[in-house]
Design a protein around this motif. Structure first.
Motif, PDB file in Angstrom:
ATOM      1  N   THR A  40       0.847  -1.184   0.000  1.00 12.75           N
ATOM      2  CA  THR A  40       0.000   0.000   0.000  1.00 12.75           C
ATOM      3  C   THR A  40       0.883   1.234   0.000  1.00 12.75           C
ATOM      4  N   LEU A  41       0.334   2.332  -0.495  1.00  8.39           N
ATOM      5  CA  LEU A  41       1.092   3.578  -0.463  1.00  8.39           C
ATOM      6  C   LEU A  41       1.295   4.032   0.980  1.00  8.39           C
ATOM      7  N   ALA A  42       0.284   3.849   1.830  1.00  6.75           N
ATOM      8  CA  ALA A  42       0.462   4.177   3.245  1.00  6.75           C
ATOM      9  C   ALA A  42       1.617   3.380   3.836  1.00  6.75           C
ATOM     10  N   GLY A  43       1.709   2.107   3.463  1.00  2.37           N
ATOM     11  CA  GLY A  43       2.787   1.266   3.968  1.00  2.37           C
ATOM     12  C   GLY A  43       4.153   1.758   3.539  1.00  2.37           C
ATOM     13  N   MET A  44       4.294   2.162   2.271  1.00  2.00           N
ATOM     14  CA  MET A  44       5.575   2.674   1.799  1.00  2.00           C
ATOM     15  C   MET A  44       5.937   3.965   2.512  1.00  2.00           C
ATOM     16  N   ARG A  45       4.931   4.792   2.777  1.00  2.00           N
ATOM     17  CA  ARG A  45       5.189   6.062   3.466  1.00  2.00           C
ATOM     18  C   ARG A  45       5.580   5.836   4.926  1.00  2.00           C
ATOM     19  N   VAL A  46       4.919   4.900   5.574  1.00  2.00           N
ATOM     20  CA  VAL A  46       5.289   4.582   6.959  1.00  2.00           C
ATOM     21  C   VAL A  46       6.688   3.990   7.016  1.00  2.00           C
ATOM     22  N   PHE A  47       6.989   3.091   6.080  1.00  2.00           N
ATOM     23  CA  PHE A  47       8.339   2.519   6.008  1.00  2.00           C
ATOM     24  C   PHE A  47       9.379   3.623   5.856  1.00  2.00           C
ATOM     25  N   GLU A  48       9.125   4.560   4.953  1.00  2.00           N
ATOM     26  CA  GLU A  48      10.089   5.636   4.744  1.00  2.00           C
ATOM     27  C   GLU A  48      10.189   6.566   5.951  1.00  2.00           C
ATOM     28  N   ALA A  49       9.102   6.724   6.681  1.00  2.00           N
ATOM     29  CA  ALA A  49       9.174   7.503   7.917  1.00  2.00           C
ATOM     30  C   ALA A  49      10.100   6.829   8.928  1.00  2.00           C
ATOM     31  N   MET A  50      10.031   5.512   9.009  1.00  2.00           N
ATOM     32  CA  MET A  50      10.913   4.778   9.912  1.00  2.00           C
ATOM     33  C   MET A  50      12.367   4.860   9.449  1.00  2.00           C
ATOM     34  N   ARG A  51      12.581   4.924   8.143  1.00  2.00           N
ATOM     35  CA  ARG A  51      13.929   5.126   7.630  1.00  2.00           C
ATOM     36  C   ARG A  51      14.425   6.540   7.958  1.00  2.00           C
ATOM     37  N   ALA A  52      13.502   7.499   7.964  1.00  2.00           N
ATOM     38  CA  ALA A  52      13.871   8.855   8.368  1.00  2.00           C
ATOM     39  C   ALA A  52      14.295   8.875   9.830  1.00  2.00           C
ATOM     40  N   ILE A  53      13.650   8.061  10.643  1.00  2.00           N
ATOM     41  CA  ILE A  53      14.048   7.957  12.056  1.00  2.00           C
ATOM     42  C   ILE A  53      15.431   7.311  12.157  1.00  2.00           C
ATOM     43  N   ASP A  54      15.713   6.343  11.280  1.00  2.00           N
ATOM     44  CA  ASP A  54      17.077   5.793  11.204  1.00  2.00           C
ATOM     45  C   ASP A  54      18.073   6.913  10.929  1.00  2.00           C
ATOM     46  N   TYR A  55      17.720   7.785   9.973  1.00  2.00           N
ATOM     47  CA  TYR A  55      18.617   8.883   9.609  1.00  2.00           C
ATOM     48  C   TYR A  55      18.813   9.843  10.788  1.00  2.00           C
ATOM     49  N   ILE A  56      17.727  10.224  11.437  1.00  2.00           N
ATOM     50  CA  ILE A  56      17.816  11.122  12.591  1.00  2.00           C
ATOM     51  C   ILE A  56      18.710  10.512  13.666  1.00  2.00           C
ATOM     52  N   SER A  57      18.522   9.226  13.926  1.00  2.00           N
ATOM     53  CA  SER A  57      19.273   8.541  14.983  1.00  2.00           C
ATOM     54  C   SER A  57      20.772   8.543  14.710  1.00  2.00           C
ATOM     55  N   GLY A  58      21.158   8.662  13.443  1.00  2.00           N
ATOM     56  CA  GLY A  58      22.568   8.634  13.091  1.00  2.00           C
ATOM     57  C   GLY A  58      23.227  10.000  13.014  1.00  2.00           C
ATOM     58  N   ARG A  59      22.454  11.078  13.193  1.00  2.00           N
ATOM     59  CA  ARG A  59      23.030  12.424  13.151  1.00  2.00           C
ATOM     60  C   ARG A  59      23.643  12.792  14.500  1.00  2.00           C
ATOM     61  N   GLU A  60      24.857  13.295  14.484  1.00  2.00           N
ATOM     62  CA  GLU A  60      25.528  13.656  15.731  1.00  2.00           C
ATOM     63  C   GLU A  60      24.884  14.852  16.406  1.00  2.00           C
ATOM     64  N   ASP A  61      24.215  15.722  15.619  1.00  2.00           N
ATOM     65  CA  ASP A  61      23.597  16.904  16.215  1.00  2.00           C
ATOM     66  C   ASP A  61      22.151  16.670  16.644  1.00  2.00           C
ATOM     67  N   ALA A  62      21.674  15.436  16.528  1.00  2.00           N
ATOM     68  CA  ALA A  62      20.324  15.073  16.975  1.00  2.00           C
ATOM     69  C   ALA A  62      20.423  14.120  18.156  1.00  2.00           C
ATOM     70  N   ASP A  63      19.575  14.313  19.143  1.00  2.00           N
ATOM     71  CA  ASP A  63      19.541  13.448  20.320  1.00  2.00           C
ATOM     72  C   ASP A  63      18.629  12.254  20.019  1.00  2.00           C
ATOM     73  N   ALA A  64      19.227  11.100  19.819  1.00  2.00           N
ATOM     74  CA  ALA A  64      18.460   9.910  19.439  1.00  2.00           C
ATOM     75  C   ALA A  64      17.506   9.453  20.532  1.00  2.00           C
ATOM     76  N   GLY A  65      17.697   9.932  21.754  1.00  2.00           N
ATOM     77  CA  GLY A  65      16.784   9.591  22.840  1.00  2.00           C
ATOM     78  C   GLY A  65      15.616  10.542  22.965  1.00  2.00           C
ATOM     79  N   ARG A  66      15.605  11.591  22.104  1.00  2.00           N
ATOM     80  CA  ARG A  66      14.531  12.587  22.154  1.00  2.00           C
ATOM     81  C   ARG A  66      14.042  12.870  20.735  1.00  2.00           C
ATOM     82  N   ILE A  67      13.405  11.867  20.140  1.00  2.00           N
ATOM     83  CA  ILE A  67      12.865  11.994  18.795  1.00  2.00           C
ATOM     84  C   ILE A  67      11.343  12.110  18.870  1.00  2.00           C
ATOM     85  N   GLY A  68      10.814  13.095  18.157  1.00  2.00           N
ATOM     86  CA  GLY A  68       9.370  13.270  18.077  1.00  2.00           C
ATOM     87  C   GLY A  68       8.900  13.206  16.640  1.00  2.00           C
ATOM     88  N   ALA A  69       7.577  13.225  16.464  1.00  2.00           N
ATOM     89  CA  ALA A  69       6.974  13.254  15.128  1.00  2.00           C
ATOM     90  C   ALA A  69       5.848  14.275  15.136  1.00  2.00           C
TER      91      ALA A  69
END
Length: 346
Positions: free
Chosen positions: A181-210
């Motif tokens: 589903t398109l919703a599924g692909m979008r949710v998957f990509e949102a989780m990949r965006a969280i992967d990206y956020i978690s890997g940024r040194e200037d982002a606190d991986a313990g304080r992620i919001g949406a």
């Protein structure tokens, strides 16, 4: 004799509600949540593998008065590249609390910052109200991926069409042929965006919001429900019931999930975020997510959070506007919620 099919659909809904009630008798909240997450995964369809490297690169960087904007590109799955804006506060020092910003229907990720496709500031910020800029000014690093089907991520032929013409219909129909589903692909990509956020040194991986708006709230809600790395979520212009919104009037096909009503109504899916923090914003005059059904959903969510012993983690604002982001309560709430991080236990 009545030849219409309205009663048929009404009976389907009532039968599904009765079946859910029978299936959830004497089931604990934790057991119910596990079942719902599994049902949601089935309805969203098959996800690609998540072990592919993102291979993120910075395309350019520009300083504004309150923030720095990076234009980034990364790869979510084979052959699928995503343009991303990252807004970084210019005051204070990181790592900052970070927010995944999910725009709604329109011109794509430019709507979240109030820019046109050439990067010029729009005189009228529209219903998105430059919410990503509001977030970064409040002290949060903001990651804004362009959601599949909008902006430059439309089908090639549809890119030639007028602005605001999405590829939701084409993508939704063709993905169904592959059990996705398109919703599924979008949710998957949102989780990949969280992967990206978690890997940024200037982002606190313990304080992620949406933070989501309209169709972006669907993405933010379901990704938050499936991914515990999201500690606090704001949903604007979407929280409702399926019966009162997408089943009651015309909505984009990307809102519909195969078989989901056999397992959950919309407030139950949103409740997958519990006991993590959740704030709902909605307009009294919203014509496509009517306020009476917003109130019904809020009542169910209050019960869910009370059941988890987490009533203080749920809040909402029904403002006098229409289908739009206000942000005057939701954005300060999100900053405060992420300041608490994951340190407090349910």
């Amino acid at each position: 004799m009545d030849w219409t099919t309205d009663d048929f659909l009404h009976r389907l809904y009532e039968d599904a509600e009765a079946r859910k009630k029978r299936n959830t008798e004497r089931v604990t909240l934790a057991e119910r949540q596990i079942r719902l997450r599994n049902a949601l995964k089935r309805a969203l369809g098959e996800f690609p593998e998540r072990d592919r490297p993102l291979d993120a690169i910075v395309l350019d960087r520009a300083d504004y008065f309150d923030f720095t904007m990076e234009r980034v590109a990364y790869t979510t799955m084979e052959g699928v590249h995503v343009p991303v804006m990252v807004l970084i506060p210019r005051s204070g020092t990181g790592p900052w609390p970070a927010v995944l910003a999910c725009h709604g229907h329109g011109n794509g990720y430019c709507d979240a910052v109030g820019l046109d496709s050439e990067g010029a500031e729009l005189e009228d910020p529209g219903i998105h109200n430059r919410f990503a800029v509001q977030l970064v000014k409040a002290g949060m690093l903001v990651v804004i991926p362009e959601i599949m089907g909008f902006g430059v991520r439309r089908m090639a032929e549809e890119l030639k069409a007028v602005p605001n013409y999405s590829s939701c219909g084409t993508l939704s129909a063709q993905l169904l042929m592959y059990g996705r589903t398109l919703a599924g692909m979008r949710v998957f990509e949102a989780m990949r965006a969280i992967d990206y956020i978690s890997g940024r040194e200037d982002a606190d991986a313990g304080r992620i919001g949406a933070f989501g708006f309209s169709g972006g709230s669907l993405v933010a809600a379901l990704a938050s429900g499936l991914d515990d790395r999201v500690k606090a979520t704001v949903l604007c212009g979407w929280t409702n019931t399926f019966k009162g919104s997408i089943m009651a009037m015309h909505h984009c096909i990307d809102n519909y999930l195969p078989g989901i009503l056999l397992s959950a109504e919309q407030p139950e899916l949103t409740g997958l975020i519990a006991p993590r923090r959740l704030f709902v914003e909605s307009g009294e005059q919203d014509p496509i997510f009517p306020v009476e059904h917003v109130r019904q959903a809020l009542s169910q969510l209050e019960e869910t959070y009370a059941g988890w012993g987490a009533s203080e983690r749920f809040g909402y604002d029904i403002h006098p506007g229409s289908h739009e982001i206000l942000g005057d309560q939701s954005i300060p709430w999100l900053f405060k919620a992420l300041a608490a991080g994951g340190k407090d236990k349910p």
